[in-house]
Scaffold this motif. Structure first.
Motif, PDB file in Angstrom:
ATOM      1  N   LEU A  74       0.693  -1.210  -0.155  1.00 57.99           N
ATOM      2  CA  LEU A  74      -0.135   0.038   0.150  1.00 57.99           C
ATOM      3  C   LEU A  74       0.823   1.335  -0.001  1.00 57.99           C
ATOM      4  CD1 LEU A  74      -2.796   1.262   0.162  1.00 57.99           C
ATOM      5  CD2 LEU A  74      -2.765   0.818   2.568  1.00 57.99           C
ATOM      6  N   PRO A  75       1.798   1.479   0.833  1.00 58.42           N
ATOM      7  CA  PRO A  75       2.791   2.696   0.715  1.00 58.42           C
ATOM      8  C   PRO A  75       3.287   2.917  -0.756  1.00 58.42           C
ATOM      9  CG  PRO A  75       3.084   1.295   2.850  1.00 58.42           C
ATOM     10  CD  PRO A  75       2.500   0.441   1.831  1.00 58.42           C
ATOM     11  N   TRP A  76       3.891   1.891  -1.308  1.00 61.05           N
ATOM     12  CA  TRP A  76       4.456   2.206  -2.575  1.00 61.05           C
ATOM     13  C   TRP A  76       3.332   2.344  -3.652  1.00 61.05           C
ATOM     14  CZ3 TRP A  76       6.136  -1.290   1.021  1.00 61.05           C
ATOM     15  CH2 TRP A  76       7.303  -1.063   1.437  1.00 61.05           C
ATOM     16  N   VAL A  77       2.092   1.788  -3.486  1.00 66.63           N
ATOM     17  CA  VAL A  77       1.106   2.129  -4.257  1.00 66.63           C
ATOM     18  C   VAL A  77       0.602   3.652  -4.365  1.00 66.63           C
ATOM     19  CG1 VAL A  77      -1.446   1.746  -4.988  1.00 66.63           C
ATOM     20  CG2 VAL A  77       0.325  -0.280  -4.550  1.00 66.63           C
ATOM     21  N   TRP A 111       6.663  -0.947   8.562  1.00 62.59           N
ATOM     22  CA  TRP A 111       5.372  -1.026   7.943  1.00 62.59           C
ATOM     23  C   TRP A 111       5.240  -2.599   8.129  1.00 62.59           C
ATOM     24  CZ3 TRP A 111       0.863   0.602   7.264  1.00 62.59           C
ATOM     25  CH2 TRP A 111       0.129   0.007   6.227  1.00 62.59           C
ATOM     26  N   LEU A 112       6.074  -3.315   7.872  1.00 63.25           N
ATOM     27  CA  LEU A 112       5.824  -4.790   8.119  1.00 63.25           C
ATOM     28  C   LEU A 112       5.621  -5.276   9.576  1.00 63.25           C
ATOM     29  CD1 LEU A 112       5.913  -7.744   6.866  1.00 63.25           C
ATOM     30  CD2 LEU A 112       8.394  -7.817   7.146  1.00 63.25           C
ATOM     31  N   LEU A 113       6.463  -4.604  10.634  1.00 61.08           N
ATOM     32  CA  LEU A 113       6.073  -4.759  11.802  1.00 61.08           C
ATOM     33  C   LEU A 113       4.641  -4.390  12.460  1.00 61.08           C
ATOM     34  CD1 LEU A 113       9.542  -3.827  13.485  1.00 61.08           C
ATOM     35  CD2 LEU A 113       8.561  -6.177  13.202  1.00 61.08           C
ATOM     36  N   ARG A 123      18.018   0.734   0.194  1.00 63.06           N
ATOM     37  CA  ARG A 123      18.668   0.965   1.744  1.00 63.06           C
ATOM     38  C   ARG A 123      18.011   2.067   2.378  1.00 63.06           C
ATOM     39  NH1 ARG A 123      25.149   0.317   1.841  1.00 63.06           N
ATOM     40  NH2 ARG A 123      24.593   0.591   3.961  1.00 63.06           N
ATOM     41  N   GLN A 124      17.515   3.070   1.698  1.00 63.88           N
ATOM     42  CA  GLN A 124      17.071   4.040   2.411  1.00 63.88           C
ATOM     43  C   GLN A 124      15.563   3.859   2.898  1.00 63.88           C
ATOM     44  OE1 GLN A 124      17.075   7.851   0.142  1.00 63.88           O
ATOM     45  NE2 GLN A 124      19.331   7.458  -0.787  1.00 63.88           N
ATOM     46  N   GLN A 125      15.073   3.152   2.096  1.00 62.12           N
ATOM     47  CA  GLN A 125      13.493   2.693   2.512  1.00 62.12           C
ATOM     48  C   GLN A 125      13.514   1.453   3.249  1.00 62.12           C
ATOM     49  OE1 GLN A 125      11.435   2.073  -1.117  1.00 62.12           O
ATOM     50  NE2 GLN A 125      11.923   4.079  -1.897  1.00 62.12           N
TER      51      GLN A 125
END
Length: 349
Positions: free
Chosen positions: A15-18, A66-68, A57-59
Motif C-alpha cells: 500500500l505505501p508504494w502504491v 510497516w511490516l512490523l 537501503r534508504q527505504q
C-alpha cells in the motif's frame, strides 16, 4: 501452534508504494529558489556518501516498520492444546426485577428486616453459585430490560453482577414482557431441551412494549421453560395493620406465564420460602449437551508492536548517531597506526 487470526492484512503490504506512485508530490505553493550549482555543493559535502545510498537501503527501515505494524495487526497467536469444557448442564437465564418497589423492607433475613432485592441477592446468589456445569446469564429489568451478564460458565462473575444491582437502575416501573422477550433472544440459539428462565418480580407488568401473555406464547414456541417467582410479604406481616405489601403482585399473570411455558409458579413471602424455592429449582434435571473443547489462546501481537515502537523511536536518531560516529571515527583514524604499534609491542612482551 502458531497462527495469524487475520492473515489477509498482509495484502496491504504494497500500500505505501502504491500510494507513492499514484499520489502527486506534495507542494507548499511557495516560490522555489533555483540553484544551478546544487550538484557541486552536494559533491563537496561530507554527507555525499550518505546521500548516494541506494534507494532500497534508504527505504529499508520504513519497510521494516510497516511490516512490523502489519504483523501486529494480523494478531499472531499461540494456540495451546484443546481442553474440555464442562457442558452437561442447563442454559439458565435469571431475570430480576429492580424496580422501585423491590426496595420495600418487608422480608426477613437472619432476624433483620431487609429489602426484597437484598434477600434475592443473598439467596438467589447462593443458588447461582451452586450451578456447576450450567451456563448462567442475568437480566435486570424495570421500565426496560437489560442483559447484565450473557450466558457463561463463570458463576462467580454472574453472582458479582447480581450483588452490584441497584434499585432503579433500569427504571421505576416493571416490564415483565420485555424481560421475557430479551431472554428469548439469548436462549433461542441454545439446545431446545436446555432453555430455562427464572423470573423474579414483586409487581405487575406496567411498562414495556411486549405484553406478558404474548411473551409467554413466544417462549412456549421457542421451548423455553419460564419459572416465575412472586416475592412479597403477607398483609400485616411487617407490623402495620391493614397494609398489604404484595398488593401490586399480579399472581394470576405469573401463574399463566409459568403454565404456558411448562414451568412453575412459586410464591416467596419470606426468606425461608425463597430458600425452599431455590432447593426446588435445584432439582431440575440437567440436560446432557454435546461436549465442547476449547484451545487457550495466547496473544503475541505485543512483540511486533513493541519492536515497531522501538524502531520508530530510533529512526529520528539515525542521522545524529551517524554524525556522531563519523566525528569519532575521523578523530580515531589519525591515531590508528599508533594503536596498532602499541598492541603489537604488548603482544611481544
Amino acid at each position: 501452534m502458531f497462527e495469524l487470526a487475520w492473515p489477509w492484512l498482509f495484502a496491504l503490504l504494497p500500500l505505501p508504494w502504491v500510494l507513492r506512485a499514484l499520489l502527486p508530490p506534495a507542494g507548499n505553493g511557495e516560490p522555489v529558489l533555483q540553484v544551478p550549482f546544487l550538484a557541486e555543493l552536494e559533491r563537496s559535502s561530507s554527507r555525499r556518501a550518505r546521500l548516494n545510498l541506494p534507494a532500497w537501503r534508504q527505504q529499508l527501515p520504513f519497510a521494516l516498520l510497516w511490516l512490523l505494524l502489519l504483523s501486529a495487526a494480523a494478531r499472531p497467536q499461540w494456540l495451546g492444546a484443546p481442553l474440555p469444557i464442562p457442558a452437561s448442564g442447563r442454559d439458565l437465564l435469571v431475570a430480576v426485577d429492580v424496580s422501585g418497589s423491590m426496595d420495600y423492607p418487608d422480608m426477613q433475613w437472619q432476624g433483620d428486616n431487609v429489602s426484597r432485592l437484598t434477600l434475592v441477592k443473598h439467596l438467589l446468589g447462593d443458588f447461582l453459585e451452586a450451578r456447576q456445569g450450567d451456563r448462567l446469564g442475568l437480566i435486570l429489568f424495570g421500565s426496560q430490560a437489560y442483559l447484565q451478564a450473557p450466558l457463561t460458565f463463570d458463576r462467580h462473575t454472574v453472582r458479582t453482577w447480581l450483588d452490584d444491582a441497584r434499585i432503579g437502575v433500569a427504571g421505576k416501573n416493571t416490564a415483565i414482557g420485555d424481560a421475557i422477550g430479551l431472554g428469548l433472544k439469548r436462549l433461542r440459539e441454545r439446545p431446545a431441551q436446555s432453555r430455562v428462565m427464572i423470573l423474579v418480580t414483586d409487581g405487575a407488568n406496567n411498562a414495556g412494549q411486549v405484553p406478558p401473555a404474548t411473551a409467554a406464547r413466544l417462549a412456549a414456541q421457542e421451548q423455553v421453560r419460564v419459572y416465575t417467582i412472586g416475592i412479597g410479604a403477607d398483609p400485616g406481616s411487617d407490623g402495620q395493620l391493614g397494609l398489604n405489601p404484595s398488593l401490586d403482585l399480579d399472581e394470576p399473570a405469573l401463574r399463566d406465564i409459568a403454565q404456558a411455558t411448562g414451568g412453575q409458579y412459586f410464591r416467596a413471602r419470606n426468606g425461608d420460602e425463597l430458600q425452599a424455592i431455590g432447593a426446588t429449582l435445584d432439582e431440575l434435571e440437567p440436560v446432557k449437551q454435546q461436549p465442547t473443547r476449547a484451545r487457550p489462546v495466547r496473544e503475541l501481537y505485543a512483540w511486533p508492536l513493541a519492536l515497531a515502537l522501538l524502531l520508530s523511536t530510533l529512526l529520528p536518531l539515525r542521522q545524529p548517531l551517524a554524525d556522531w560516529w563519523q566525528r569519532n571515527l575521523q578523530r580515531a583514524l589519525p591515531h590508528a597506526p599508533q594503536w596498532r604499534e602499541q598492541l603489537r609491542l604488548r603482544r611481544r612482551r
